[in-house]
Design a protein around this motif. Structure first.
Motif, mmCIF file in Angstrom:
data_model
loop_
_atom_site.group_PDB
_atom_site.id
_atom_site.type_symbol
_atom_site.label_atom_id
_atom_site.label_comp_id
_atom_site.label_asym_id
_atom_site.label_seq_id
_atom_site.Cartn_x
_atom_site.Cartn_y
_atom_site.Cartn_z
ATOM 1 N N ARG A 161 1.311 2.152 7.673
ATOM 2 C CA ARG A 161 1.175 3.605 7.566
ATOM 3 C C ARG A 161 2.258 4.395 7.308
ATOM 4 N N CYS A 162 3.428 3.943 7.496
ATOM 5 C CA CYS A 162 4.564 4.752 7.016
ATOM 6 C C CYS A 162 4.593 4.310 5.527
ATOM 7 N N CYS A 163 4.404 3.362 5.016
ATOM 8 C CA CYS A 163 4.379 3.213 3.370
ATOM 9 C C CYS A 163 3.465 4.142 2.762
ATOM 10 N N GLU A 164 2.287 4.176 3.327
ATOM 11 C CA GLU A 164 1.324 5.093 2.951
ATOM 12 C C GLU A 164 1.462 6.395 2.704
ATOM 13 N N MET A 183 -2.894 -9.907 3.675
ATOM 14 C CA MET A 183 -2.036 -9.256 2.753
ATOM 15 C C MET A 183 -2.029 -7.820 2.461
ATOM 16 N N ALA A 184 -1.370 -6.810 2.975
ATOM 17 C CA ALA A 184 -1.565 -5.607 2.722
ATOM 18 C C ALA A 184 -0.538 -5.312 1.430
ATOM 19 N N LYS A 185 -1.341 -4.477 0.412
ATOM 20 C CA LYS A 185 -0.744 -3.935 -0.767
ATOM 21 C C LYS A 185 -1.015 -2.458 -1.190
ATOM 22 N N ILE A 186 0.164 -1.776 -1.171
ATOM 23 C CA ILE A 186 -0.185 -0.355 -1.338
ATOM 24 C C ILE A 186 0.736 -0.008 -2.846
ATOM 25 N N ILE A 187 -0.105 0.788 -3.533
ATOM 26 C CA ILE A 187 0.408 1.037 -4.760
ATOM 27 C C ILE A 187 0.953 2.477 -4.966
ATOM 28 N N VAL A 188 2.336 2.597 -5.280
ATOM 29 C CA VAL A 188 3.191 3.745 -5.432
ATOM 30 C C VAL A 188 2.953 4.322 -6.835
ATOM 31 N N LYS A 189 2.402 5.553 -7.050
ATOM 32 C CA LYS A 189 2.135 6.059 -8.376
ATOM 33 C C LYS A 189 2.781 7.211 -8.500
ATOM 34 N N THR A 190 3.862 7.088 -9.762
ATOM 35 C CA THR A 190 4.509 8.572 -10.079
ATOM 36 C C THR A 190 4.147 8.716 -11.430
ATOM 37 N N GLU A 191 4.508 9.698 -12.021
ATOM 38 C CA GLU A 191 4.236 10.169 -13.306
ATOM 39 C C GLU A 191 4.615 9.058 -14.240
ATOM 40 N N VAL A 194 8.161 -3.665 -4.242
ATOM 41 C CA VAL A 194 8.840 -3.882 -2.958
ATOM 42 C C VAL A 194 8.179 -4.699 -2.124
ATOM 43 N N VAL A 195 8.808 -5.910 -1.799
ATOM 44 C CA VAL A 195 8.480 -6.972 -0.844
ATOM 45 C C VAL A 195 8.856 -7.022 0.452
ATOM 46 N N ILE A 196 7.842 -6.401 1.319
ATOM 47 C CA ILE A 196 7.947 -6.405 2.857
ATOM 48 C C ILE A 196 7.850 -7.630 3.776
ATOM 49 N N THR A 236 4.431 -4.821 -0.930
ATOM 50 C CA THR A 236 3.518 -5.969 -0.585
ATOM 51 C C THR A 236 4.145 -6.313 1.026
ATOM 52 N N ILE A 237 3.106 -6.238 2.176
ATOM 53 C CA ILE A 237 3.464 -6.359 3.283
ATOM 54 C C ILE A 237 2.666 -7.551 3.836
ATOM 55 N N GLU A 238 3.482 -8.785 4.310
ATOM 56 C CA GLU A 238 2.969 -9.767 5.024
ATOM 57 C C GLU A 238 4.266 -10.612 5.421
ATOM 58 N N THR A 239 3.853 -11.678 6.309
ATOM 59 C CA THR A 239 4.790 -12.888 6.619
ATOM 60 C C THR A 239 4.997 -13.650 5.418
ATOM 61 N N GLY A 240 6.204 -14.329 5.491
ATOM 62 C CA GLY A 240 6.404 -15.480 4.631
ATOM 63 C C GLY A 240 6.532 -15.014 3.042
ATOM 64 N N LEU A 241 6.793 -13.950 2.655
ATOM 65 C CA LEU A 241 6.829 -13.590 1.410
ATOM 66 C C LEU A 241 8.039 -14.068 0.591
ATOM 67 N N ILE A 242 8.977 -14.361 0.939
ATOM 68 C CA ILE A 242 10.140 -14.631 0.323
ATOM 69 C C ILE A 242 9.938 -16.190 -0.042
ATOM 70 N N HIS A 243 9.019 -17.112 0.262
ATOM 71 C CA HIS A 243 8.751 -18.252 0.028
ATOM 72 C C HIS A 243 7.684 -18.409 -1.078
ATOM 73 N N ASN A 244 7.244 -17.375 -1.810
ATOM 74 C CA ASN A 244 6.146 -17.151 -2.358
ATOM 75 C C ASN A 244 6.371 -16.291 -3.879
ATOM 76 N N LEU A 245 6.361 -17.034 -4.933
ATOM 77 C CA LEU A 245 7.174 -16.504 -6.129
ATOM 78 C C LEU A 245 5.885 -15.366 -6.618
ATOM 79 N N ALA A 246 4.746 -15.517 -6.309
ATOM 80 C CA ALA A 246 3.856 -14.464 -6.444
ATOM 81 C C ALA A 246 4.134 -13.043 -6.090
#
Length: 363
Positions: A221-224, A1-9, A163-165, A16-26
């Motif tokens: 890569r696009c999200c990064e 599971m790929a996870k990227i953190i967006v940081k603003t002020e 953001v749940v991808i 979060t980027i992976e398959t099957g995410l809508i079936h996982n409350l986490a």
């Protein structure tokens, strides 16, 4: 599971980027039992995914209402916004509610704008279902609706809490919508990352085949790239975030002039990127060989390299003058200076812009 953190002020949130995410409350943290949610989707997606997401949320004690809107860019309007507000009010949602946007850029923009406005701001989660939304529209907190005279002119900056991808969404995405999303992918490469452009040249067929490994890398890569830009220029105050609008000033002119939905957003942006490259060439800052590389990649992806035959070059200017990047009446354009590099240029004579559009139509 790929996870990227967006940081603003003021905020920090995960992608979060992976398959099957809508079936996982986490995937939907920090939602928890007894939280109240308004889920917003459209008539195309509801039969496909609404039940699954309701099972995930309600099965864990979350209270969920939902609103199903018509599908299409033409519904990203005040009318669509009012439907969300009406549903929130009718179901007695307060400041503690969380909106969830289950859809592409239209649903994401509408839901985000509603979240920014309702009771002066509530939380929302982006669950983007299109490639375009997964790589661009769902990230960074830009929310808006369209107006008959201009695109995305009415809106607010309002960051999601996550953001749940879910990559599985892309397997049911219509071909035309998937290809439209590739335009935004190519935009990142032209504007910001030459190595990524080369990767796309070598892997475009795998992306078109919707290979999961290729998609996972591409979207990450696009999200990064997007997260990096948002972190340093959340509200387009120092010019860096505007670079993500490469091709958009020309493209928005096509979308508005032709009528929302006639040309898909990605199709219009693809043509707009070629126009931007032609403008840069006329200004002496972009090579013909690089224009050809861009056009070849766009064509391999199934995207157009010129605008509608029914639009003359002169037709573009009135719409371009209503672009958000216009400052004190002066048109500002995002132009490439090389593959992987771009800049904001102002003071470009209108005859140069018109000539560049004409070049793109005949080349």
């Amino acid at each position: 599971m790929a996870k990227i953190i967006v940081k603003t002020e003021r905020y920090s949130y995960p992608i979060t980027i992976e398959t099957g995410l809508i079936h996982n409350l986490a995937s939907f943290l920090p939602l928890k039992a007894n939280d109240q949610v308004m889920l917003v989707t459209n008539q195309t997606l509801a039969p496909l995914y609404l039940k699954s997401l309701l099972i995930t949320l309600e099965g864990n004690g979350i209270k969920v209402d939902h609103v199903v809107l018509p599908d299409g860019e033409q519904y990203k309007s005040l009318t669509g916004l009012e439907q969300i507000f009406a549903s929130l009010s009718e179901k007695f949602h307060g400041r503690g509610t969380t909106l969830i946007a289950l859809g592409g850029g239209v649903i994401g923009d509408l839901t985000g704008f509603a979240a920014a406005c309702y009771q002066r701001g509530v939380r929302f989660i982006q669950v983007p279902t299109t490639l375009l939304a997964q790589v661009d529209a769902a990230i960074g907190g830009k929310t808006a609706i369209n107006h008959a005279m201009s695109k995305n002119m009415i809106g607010a900056f309002h960051q999601p809490i996550s953001v749940v991808i879910d990559l599985d969404f892309l397997q049911t995405l219509p071909k035309s919508e998937f290809i439209s999303g590739l335009a935004e992918v190519i935009k990142y490469a032209i504007a910001l990352d030459s190595d990524f452009f080369v990767w796309l040249e070598n892997n475009i067929e795998d992306l078109l085949a919707r290979d999961t490994t290729a998609l996972r890398y591409c979207i990450r890569r696009c999200c990064e790239l997007k997260a990096g830009i948002v972190a340093i220029d959340e509200r387009e105050e120092n010019g860096q975030r505007a670079l993500l609008n490469l091709g958009h000033t020309y493209g928005h002119a096509i979308e508005v002039a032709m009528g929302y939905g006639t040309w898909l957003h990605g199709q219009a942006v693809a043509a707009g990127m070629v126009m931007a490259a032609e403008t840069a060439k006329l200004l002496g800052q972009f090579a013909t060989a690089d224009i050809e590389r861009i056009k070849v990649l766009l064509l391999r992806a199934g995207l157009p390299t010129h605008g509608p035959d029914t639009m003359t070059a002169e037709c573009y200017l009135p719409y371009m003058q209503r672009d958000k990047k216009v400052l004190a009446g002066e048109l500002r354009l995002i132009l490439p200076t090389g593959i992987g590099q771009s800049e904001i240029r102002s003071g470009i004579p209108s005859h140069i812009v018109i000539k560049a559009i004409k070049h793109s139509q005949i080349s």
